[in-house]
Design a protein around this motif. Structure first.
Motif, mmCIF file in Angstrom:
data_model
loop_
_atom_site.group_PDB
_atom_site.id
_atom_site.type_symbol
_atom_site.label_atom_id
_atom_site.label_comp_id
_atom_site.label_asym_id
_atom_site.label_seq_id
_atom_site.Cartn_x
_atom_site.Cartn_y
_atom_site.Cartn_z
ATOM 1 N N ALA A 68 16.745 42.290 105.437
ATOM 2 C CA ALA A 68 15.488 41.591 105.133
ATOM 3 C C ALA A 68 15.698 40.081 104.995
ATOM 4 O O ALA A 68 14.738 39.348 104.718
ATOM 5 N N GLY A 69 16.940 39.633 105.171
ATOM 6 C CA GLY A 69 17.234 38.208 105.046
ATOM 7 C C GLY A 69 17.146 37.699 103.620
ATOM 8 O O GLY A 69 16.843 36.525 103.392
ATOM 9 N N LEU A 70 17.422 38.556 102.661
ATOM 10 C CA LEU A 70 17.333 38.202 101.247
ATOM 11 C C LEU A 70 18.725 38.038 100.646
ATOM 12 O O LEU A 70 19.695 38.611 101.142
ATOM 13 N N PRO A 71 18.837 37.258 99.555
ATOM 14 C CA PRO A 71 20.154 37.074 98.932
ATOM 15 C C PRO A 71 20.692 38.378 98.359
ATOM 16 O O PRO A 71 19.931 39.203 97.843
ATOM 17 N N LEU A 72 21.999 38.545 98.464
ATOM 18 C CA LEU A 72 22.644 39.742 97.930
ATOM 19 C C LEU A 72 22.722 39.677 96.409
ATOM 20 O O LEU A 72 22.557 38.616 95.806
ATOM 21 N N SER A 73 22.983 40.807 95.790
ATOM 22 C CA SER A 73 23.161 40.847 94.341
ATOM 23 C C SER A 73 24.385 40.020 93.955
ATOM 24 O O SER A 73 25.430 40.098 94.606
ATOM 25 N N LYS A 74 24.249 39.243 92.898
ATOM 26 C CA LYS A 74 25.366 38.434 92.425
ATOM 27 C C LYS A 74 26.387 39.300 91.694
ATOM 28 O O LYS A 74 27.586 39.141 91.849
ATOM 29 N N HIS A 75 25.885 40.208 90.872
ATOM 30 C CA HIS A 75 26.748 41.130 90.128
ATOM 31 C C HIS A 75 26.143 42.530 90.195
ATOM 32 O O HIS A 75 24.918 42.685 90.132
ATOM 33 N N ILE A 76 27.004 43.516 90.276
ATOM 34 C CA ILE A 76 26.575 44.914 90.142
ATOM 35 C C ILE A 76 27.358 45.485 88.974
ATOM 36 O O ILE A 76 28.581 45.645 89.039
ATOM 37 N N ILE A 77 26.657 45.754 87.885
ATOM 38 C CA ILE A 77 27.296 46.266 86.679
ATOM 39 C C ILE A 77 27.194 47.789 86.688
ATOM 40 O O ILE A 77 26.094 48.342 86.698
ATOM 41 N N VAL A 78 28.337 48.442 86.721
ATOM 42 C CA VAL A 78 28.373 49.908 86.783
ATOM 43 C C VAL A 78 28.726 50.439 85.398
ATOM 44 O O VAL A 78 29.840 50.239 84.900
ATOM 45 N N ASP A 79 27.756 51.076 84.770
ATOM 46 C CA ASP A 79 28.007 51.576 83.420
ATOM 47 C C ASP A 79 28.225 53.083 83.428
ATOM 48 O O ASP A 79 28.060 53.759 84.449
ATOM 49 N N GLY A 80 28.628 53.586 82.261
ATOM 50 C CA GLY A 80 28.900 55.013 82.129
ATOM 51 C C GLY A 80 27.660 55.787 81.714
ATOM 52 O O GLY A 80 26.525 55.305 81.826
#
Length: 272
Positions: free
Chosen positions: A57-69
């Protein structure tokens, strides 16, 4: 696959894309980039599928992906069949019913302080009760009551100039730098622990200086009054730091300090 396309688009449609570009820019760009949270069982969809969709879509990617439990209960996954499911509404109701200023803040605090950011956590009503007792009834609630009661009794309220952020810059800045360090690393529990440590330090300072006794010593009234003023100023700094974690409690403490009023009743009564 189509299910994920339908679900993941909510990340950006909820903040304005594509119909409100200014709103979308405010949240997705002006903040420094999108930060997203996901459970550890969604890692592939969040880090691969969703990023590919953004690229297409030509959009900025996620800066951070926080993976929690996961939030377990009693060492087991929450399950209706086991009967260990804990409703957040029940937690709020229990502590609202016992007279806590904010049952929602009790829940917020537990989830932020007691559940690890990156690992599984465990939640039971007994653990929530223990957290409430330490952090609220015997912690920030009791500390607030002690300080504001002394300020009221001995007319030791700080002036507006003394409450001014510039007048308390060094100590407040130390806390702010610590919080930013932890929050930049998404260590929310450690950030809260830092604030609660300062609560303990204020309590210890009261025990050591005993300003309420100094008022009985001739010639020590000014020293005692200055000690209490400093306690009030530092309590307000702590309340400000707590705003993003337990906002209702923070606002109530600040309101009383700014109005030079002691508490009429305990913010967080003890629970037997």
């Amino acid at each position: 696959m189509y299910v994920w396309f339908d679900a993941l688009v909510n990340y950006i449609s909820a903040i304005g894309w594509p119909h409100d570009p200014e709103q979308f820019k405010k949240w997705a760009v002006d903040t420094g980039g999108m930060v997203q949270y996901c459970g550890k069982d969604n890692l592939r969809q969040q880090s691969a599928t969703w990023q590919a969709m953004l690229l297409s879509a030509g959009l900025p990617l996620s800066k951070h992906i926080i993976v929690d439990g996961f939030i377990n209960s009693g060492g087991q996954k929450m399950s209706k069949s086991i009967g260990n499911v804990i409703s957040p509404y029940d937690v709020v109701k229990v502590y609202t019913d016992v007279g806590a200023h904010s049952g929602a803040d009790v829940l917020r605090y537990f989830l932020l302080a007691e559940i690890p950011t990156f690992e599984d956590g465990d939640m039971t009503m007994e653990r929530v009760k223990e957290s409430y007792s330490v952090a609220f009834a015997n912690g920030i609630g009791n500390l607030t009551s002690r300080i504001l009661t002394m300020a009221d009794k001995y007319n030791a309220w700080p002036t507006d100039d003394e409450l001014n952020p510039h007048a308390r810059l060094d100590w407040a800045t130390q806390i702010d730098v610590s919080l930013r360090t932890f929050l930049d690393q998404f260590e929310i529990g450690k950030a809260l622990a830092r604030i609660m440590h300062e609560c303990g330090e204020l309590d210890r300072h009261i025990q050591e200086t005993e300003p309420f006794k100094l008022f009985k010593v001739e010639g020590s009234e000014e020293l005692a009054r200055n000690i209490i003023k400093e306690l009030v100023v530092k309590l307000r700094v702590i309340a400000e730091a707590l705003e993003i974690f337990i906002p209702e409690t923070s606002a109530e403490i600040i309101k009383h300090i700014d109005a030079n009023k002691k508490l009429e009743k305990a913010l967080f009564p003890r629970v037997e």
